[in-house]
Each structure stands twice: as C-alpha cells, then as structure tokens.
Design an enzyme around this catalytic site. Structure first.
Site, PDB file in Angstrom:
ATOM      1  N   CYS A  28     -14.285   3.609   8.254  1.00 17.77           N
ATOM      2  CA  CYS A  28     -15.045   4.244   7.159  1.00 17.77           C
ATOM      3  C   CYS A  28     -15.587   3.260   6.128  1.00 17.77           C
ATOM      4  O   CYS A  28     -16.611   3.518   5.513  1.00 17.77           O
ATOM      5  CB  CYS A  28     -14.247   5.351   6.490  1.00 17.77           C
ATOM      6  SG  CYS A  28     -12.812   4.786   5.585  1.00 17.77           S
ATOM      7  N   CYS A  83     -15.058   7.916   9.585  1.00 16.81           N
ATOM      8  CA  CYS A  83     -14.047   7.040  10.186  1.00 16.81           C
ATOM      9  C   CYS A  83     -14.304   6.777  11.669  1.00 16.81           C
ATOM     10  O   CYS A  83     -13.500   6.137  12.342  1.00 16.81           O
ATOM     11  CB  CYS A  83     -12.662   7.639   9.990  1.00 16.81           C
ATOM     12  SG  CYS A  83     -12.283   7.942   8.253  1.00 16.81           S
ATOM     13  N   LYS A 136      -2.072  12.425   8.225  1.00 18.29           N
ATOM     14  CA  LYS A 136      -2.943  12.113   7.088  1.00 18.29           C
ATOM     15  C   LYS A 136      -3.752  13.357   6.772  1.00 18.29           C
ATOM     16  O   LYS A 136      -4.492  13.870   7.615  1.00 18.29           O
ATOM     17  CB  LYS A 136      -3.855  10.952   7.453  1.00 18.29           C
ATOM     18  CG  LYS A 136      -4.818  10.584   6.347  1.00 18.29           C
ATOM     19  CD  LYS A 136      -5.642   9.364   6.734  1.00 18.29           C
ATOM     20  CE  LYS A 136      -6.621   8.998   5.651  1.00 18.29           C
ATOM     21  NZ  LYS A 136      -7.479   7.873   6.072  1.00 18.29           N
ATOM     22  N   ARG A 186     -14.084  15.050   5.687  1.00 18.35           N
ATOM     23  CA  ARG A 186     -13.257  14.537   6.775  1.00 18.35           C
ATOM     24  C   ARG A 186     -12.365  15.610   7.419  1.00 18.35           C
ATOM     25  O   ARG A 186     -11.400  15.312   8.080  1.00 18.35           O
ATOM     26  CB  ARG A 186     -12.363  13.417   6.251  1.00 18.35           C
ATOM     27  CG  ARG A 186     -13.097  12.249   5.610  1.00 18.35           C
ATOM     28  CD  ARG A 186     -12.287  10.975   5.764  1.00 18.35           C
ATOM     29  NE  ARG A 186     -12.613   9.927   4.822  1.00 18.35           N
ATOM     30  CZ  ARG A 186     -13.744   9.205   4.815  1.00 18.35           C
ATOM     31  NH1 ARG A 186     -14.684   9.447   5.708  1.00 18.35           N
ATOM     32  NH2 ARG A 186     -13.926   8.250   3.921  1.00 18.35           N
ATOM     33  N   GLU A 246       1.446  15.788  15.247  1.00 24.35           N
ATOM     34  CA  GLU A 246       0.723  14.513  15.081  1.00 24.35           C
ATOM     35  C   GLU A 246       1.685  13.335  15.211  1.00 24.35           C
ATOM     36  O   GLU A 246       1.387  12.336  15.870  1.00 24.35           O
ATOM     37  CB  GLU A 246       0.039  14.457  13.703  1.00 24.35           C
ATOM     38  CG  GLU A 246      -1.238  15.275  13.583  1.00 24.35           C
ATOM     39  CD  GLU A 246      -2.432  14.614  14.276  1.00 24.35           C
ATOM     40  OE1 GLU A 246      -2.289  13.505  14.815  1.00 24.35           O
ATOM     41  OE2 GLU A 246      -3.517  15.231  14.278  1.00 24.35           O
ATOM     42  N   LYS A 266       0.720  10.865   4.437  1.00 22.77           N
ATOM     43  CA  LYS A 266      -0.193  10.498   3.374  1.00 22.77           C
ATOM     44  C   LYS A 266      -1.029  11.697   2.971  1.00 22.77           C
ATOM     45  O   LYS A 266      -1.549  12.359   3.858  1.00 22.77           O
ATOM     46  CB  LYS A 266      -1.089   9.376   3.892  1.00 22.77           C
ATOM     47  CG  LYS A 266      -2.200   8.991   2.993  1.00 22.77           C
ATOM     48  CD  LYS A 266      -3.040   7.956   3.660  1.00 22.77           C
ATOM     49  CE  LYS A 266      -4.191   7.671   2.741  1.00 22.77           C
ATOM     50  NZ  LYS A 266      -5.191   6.878   3.355  1.00 22.77           N
ATOM     51  N   TYR A 276       0.318   1.560  -5.325  1.00 21.12           N
ATOM     52  CA  TYR A 276      -0.434   0.701  -6.250  1.00 21.12           C
ATOM     53  C   TYR A 276       0.419   0.310  -7.458  1.00 21.12           C
ATOM     54  O   TYR A 276       0.047  -0.569  -8.213  1.00 21.12           O
ATOM     55  CB  TYR A 276      -1.716   1.408  -6.704  1.00 21.12           C
ATOM     56  CG  TYR A 276      -2.608   1.765  -5.539  1.00 21.12           C
ATOM     57  CD1 TYR A 276      -3.477   0.826  -4.992  1.00 21.12           C
ATOM     58  CD2 TYR A 276      -2.559   3.036  -4.950  1.00 21.12           C
ATOM     59  CE1 TYR A 276      -4.283   1.138  -3.909  1.00 21.12           C
ATOM     60  CE2 TYR A 276      -3.362   3.355  -3.863  1.00 21.12           C
ATOM     61  CZ  TYR A 276      -4.213   2.404  -3.344  1.00 21.12           C
ATOM     62  OH  TYR A 276      -4.993   2.721  -2.261  1.00 21.12           O
TER      63      TYR A 276
END
Ligand code: PBG
Length: 327
Positions: free
Chosen positions: A123, A131, A196, A218, A234, A249, A314
């Site tokens: 992406c 993606c 995700k 998406r 998944e 996520k 982060y």
C-alpha cells in the site's frame, strides 16, 4: 472459608513492595517493538502532524534515532517504507536497492544487534494506495502473492531479521515461506498480521506513510470489527501456512480477540498498538486531560494482560525510558 472481617484483600496493597510482589502482569522493554517510518531521500526528519514525537526519517539521518533506540534496550524496530516512486503495481516495493533494503543496511551498520523487522505490504508503494494489485476494480489476491514474496525476499537479502506481512491476502504466508525457503532463508521468521481489522485507528498512519487508498476502502481484505471467530480462522490459516508469530491489530479495541487467540493457540502473540491509539493519548495529554505515563502504562499492561507477548507501540521509547528509571 474465610470471609470478611478475617478476609481483607487490601492487606496485599499496603505498600509498593507488597503490590510489586503480587503483580500479575508486567510490561517489559524486552517485549516492545518500535515502528519507524523511512522515507526515500536525504536530510529528511519530518514530524508527523497527528503523531507528535514520531518522525519520518531518510536513511542518511537515522543514526541518532537508532542509537537512542538501542541505548534504551528496545529489542527491535518495525520498518515502513515511503518510496519516491509509486505505480500501479508497487514496483519499488520489490527493488533490491529500494528504500527498505537501504534502511536495513544502514540500521544494521549502526546497531548490528537491533532486530530489524520489515512490513511487507504494497500500500505504501502503489499509486492507488491498496495493498494489492488492482484487476477489474478489485484487489486481486492471487496476482498479489508473488509480489509480496519478492518483497520479502528483497528484505531478507538486505539483512532483515524478520518479515511482517500486513496485506491480508489469503495464502501470503505460504507464498512468502516458500520463496524464502527456496532462496535459503530457512531461518527467517515470519510475523503475520494474522487478524487485521478494517479500522478507523489507522488514520494517522496513513498520513505518516502516505498510504490512504485513493478509491474505496480496505473492507474487502481487512476484517470486520465485530468478528472474533473469523479472527481465529485467520490465525489458524496463517499458522498452517507457517507463521511463526501471529499478530492482532489494532490492540485496544480488540483485547478480547487477543485473549481468544492466546487461549486457542500456542504461538507467540503480538499486538499492534496502532497510530490512532497513540494519537488519542497524545491529544488528551496535550490538553492536560490525561497523565501520559500512567495512561500509557495502563494501556500497555491491558494489552499484556489480554495475552500479548509482544507489543508494537509508538510509545516504546517513552516506556523504555520510564521502565529504566524505576530500576
Ligand atoms: C499496511 C499497514 C497499515 C498499518 C500497518 N501496516 C495501514 C493500513 O492497513 O491502512 C497501520 C499501523 C498504524 O496505524 O499504526 N501496510
């Protein structure tokens, strides 16, 4: 059975030492991974508006940042590339001299022991921001797989320690594993973004990485937020194809999914504390509405308590700093 007044749960909360003694869940620097945005070019150190304290760096100015990360004891970084050229097929993603291969070599020179993990996804490299490859207005699963495999190979050849596919195509773990094994990278682990979700919390990342889809969204490849059983399928698929670590996520709005995956499988579980989760805290802290250190530690503790072994955040540098003060 003892009951009140003989039973008093407050007894074990009376002092810091007692509380530490019985704490069930800890956040450790050794479990943290710090994301880094690497932009092709020179002399770039550009703060991301919606993510105060997070920058895009060009490889030539990475040294100070990488040294700081190593000094703090953070074991690994997760790299996202921002190329100069984008096209329909995301060709710069598979360039062996592309932005991520350059960054891997630079980082390995500065800090050879730091784990360099790379995001594998098109992406940031496609002109349309999706993606995968577009065919008839649709993201084509099977045509995308060889490109992802080639991208992972370019990262492996440049010296990455682990690849992390985040595209949510079916069969990508198998395609990547086979490609790596065929080229002799049999020891290269794959951390799969297995579950995700299509999430509003990626907003600031898309600004940072310039990867917002130019049309549509998406939802035809990322998951629906209401689904937990599907997340287990998944994860099962990715494990059966050879994933070494499975990721959920975002993290905060999906703690129950982390718990279900933890209870169902034995693989190491990672959780991605995504950009929007970071920005929310930063925004409230800037307003004076939250105590940053306490809020961040509470959030990361919750992610660990839900069952995550590894947290991508982060806030990792700040957290590592706070944890080292304590000792
Ligand atoms: C896709 C990718 C995304 C993130 C990590 N990998 C964005 C997306 O799916 O749109 C989001 C990370 C974050 O929000 O911090 N390559």
């Amino acid at each position: 059975m003892v009951s009140f007044p003989q039973l008093r749960l407050r007894r074990l909360r009376r002092s810091e030492a007692l509380r530490n003694l019985v704490r069930e869940t800890d956040v450790r620097t050794a479990n943290l991974i710090y994301p880094l945005f690497i932009e092709e070019g020179r002399h770039i150190r550009q703060e991301i508006d919606a993510m105060p304290g997070i920058y895009r760096f060009s490889p030539d100015v990475l040294a100070a940042e990488v040294e700081e990360i190593s000094r703090l004891g953070i074991p690994g970084v997760l790299l996202f590339g921002i190329p100069v050229r984008k096209d329909e097929r995301g060709s710069s993603a598979i360039d062996p001299e592309g932005i991520i291969p350059q960054a891997i070599k630079t980082i390995k020179n500065i800090a050879p022991k730091l784990l360099v993990i790379t995001d594998v996804c098109l992406c940031e490299y496609t002109s349309h921001g999706h993606c995968g490859i577009i065919c008839n207005d649709c993201v084509d699963n099977d045509q995308t797989l060889p490109l992802l495999a080639e991208m992972a190979l370019a990262h492996a050849a440049a010296g990455a320690d682990m690849v992390a596919p985040s595209d949510m195509m079916d069969g990508r773990i198998k395609a990547i594993r086979e490609a790596l094994d065929n080229k002799g990278f049999t020891e290269m682990p794959i951390m799969s973004y297995a579950a995700k979700y299509a999430s509003a919390f990626y907003g600031p990342f898309r600004e940072a990485a310039g990867s917002a889809p130019q049309f549509g969204d998406r939802r035809s490849y990322q998951m629906e937020s209401g689904n937990v059983r599907e997340a287990l399928r998944e994860v099962e698929q990715d494990i059966s194809e050879g994933a070494d670590i499975v990721m959920i996520k975002p993290a905060l709005a999906y703690l129950d999914v982390i718990r279900s995956v933890r209870d169902t499988f034995t693989h190491p579980v990672a959780a991605y504390n995504v950009s929007g989760e970071y920005s929310m805290v930063k925004a409230a802290v800037r307003q004076g509405w939250l105590d940053e250190r306490r809020a961040v530690m509470e959030i990361l503790t919750a992610i660990r308590r839900a069952g995550a072994d590894i947290i991508i955040s982060y806030h990792a540098k700040e957290v590592a700093g706070w944890l080292s003060e304590k000792e």
